[in-house]
Design a protein around this motif. Sequence first.
Motif, PDB file in Angstrom:
ATOM      1  N   LEU A 179       0.824  -1.205   0.000  1.00 17.74           N
ATOM      2  CA  LEU A 179       0.000   0.000   0.000  1.00 17.74           C
ATOM      3  C   LEU A 179       0.861   1.258   0.000  1.00 17.74           C
ATOM      4  N   GLU A 180       1.947   1.220   0.767  1.00 13.83           N
ATOM      5  CA  GLU A 180       2.838   2.383   0.834  1.00 13.83           C
ATOM      6  C   GLU A 180       3.512   2.636  -0.512  1.00 13.83           C
ATOM      7  N   ARG A 232       1.670   6.509  -7.131  1.00 18.38           N
ATOM      8  CA  ARG A 232       0.639   7.438  -7.589  1.00 18.38           C
ATOM      9  C   ARG A 232       1.140   8.877  -7.523  1.00 18.38           C
ATOM     10  N   LYS A 233       1.848   9.222  -6.447  1.00 17.37           N
ATOM     11  CA  LYS A 233       2.398  10.573  -6.324  1.00 17.37           C
ATOM     12  C   LYS A 233       3.397  10.851  -7.443  1.00 17.37           C
ATOM     13  N   ARG A 268       2.328   1.750  -3.390  1.00 16.98           N
ATOM     14  CA  ARG A 268       1.289   2.185  -4.323  1.00 16.98           C
ATOM     15  C   ARG A 268       1.033   3.690  -4.184  1.00 16.98           C
ATOM     16  N   LYS A 269       1.002   4.191  -2.950  1.00 18.50           N
ATOM     17  CA  LYS A 269       0.809   5.622  -2.726  1.00 18.50           C
ATOM     18  C   LYS A 269       1.960   6.434  -3.331  1.00 18.50           C
TER      19      LYS A 269
END
Length: 306
Positions: free
Chosen positions: A36-37, A43-44, A39-40
């Motif tokens: 999840l980290e 995206r950024k 993936r964030k």
Amino acid sequence: MSTTEEQASSSTSDVDKPPKISKNQQRKQKRYALLLERRKLKRKEEKVKQKQRRLEKLKQSEDQSLLTRHGLKSNRMENSSCHIRICIDCRYDSMMNDKDISSLQKQIAFCYSANRRSSTPCQFYITNINGQLEKRLETNCAKNWDIYLRNEPLENVFPHDDILYLTSESENVLSSTEPLDERTVYVIGGIVDHNARKGLCYQLALANKWRHARLPIDEFIKLNTRRVLACNHVMEILLNYIQLGDWKKAFEQNIPKRKQKVIIDSDDDIPKTVSPNHPEDPKPCAEVHERRGEVIEAETPPPIDL
């Protein structure tokens, strides 16, 4: 302490204790949190890259006044010298989930932004607006955009003979030498389904006996994936072709790099297709425009329920 009290205290302590997690489950939870980290962060990074690409396109624009909000105010469709009509047909609302409808709304916003920042904006229409998409557009104040929003179906907004549906399954191909026709409405299917319903726009065009054609992607570049593109990519390609008159540059600038494979150089006026699913001699756009009468007399296709 009595036996009853001891049992009550032990049951209370058992409830307060968190359930035991095995080491294997702990490793899985750590891997998932790490995923999840990442993936964030990804995206950024992608948002930063998108912003840089948009800024580069704006800097390369001939009209630098479009870089400011003040310059955009006068850059309206009614003042544009371009009378070519492009329409997104949004009749597929009931076939998409909330996430896909949200994605379509963002694509429409990108289309609007690209047209606004074009030195010669085209005449941009959205038809069949209803359901969840209509609510999302209202939330984003789309009624204030410089765009023609229509709740009516496509066939009620434009004459039958003017409609040309863009679909990757079509056996017709837009010409590499002819400019886009102001008499024609170039229609983009407004659907996000991740290829779950292949050929839907093509079947719709056949069912309504509309003219149809595909972009000449195969004639200039090869893709790692199918020729299905997002609405905003198709819109930007058409806008670039209107300005540059060069399909190759329009494809290279607007098709995501991850989809591009090999660039094909061709000197033919009407290049050959490299797709095994299409004939060796694709019909140019000019010929498609002259087939208005033939489309009406075409063989009746299987019914489609939309």
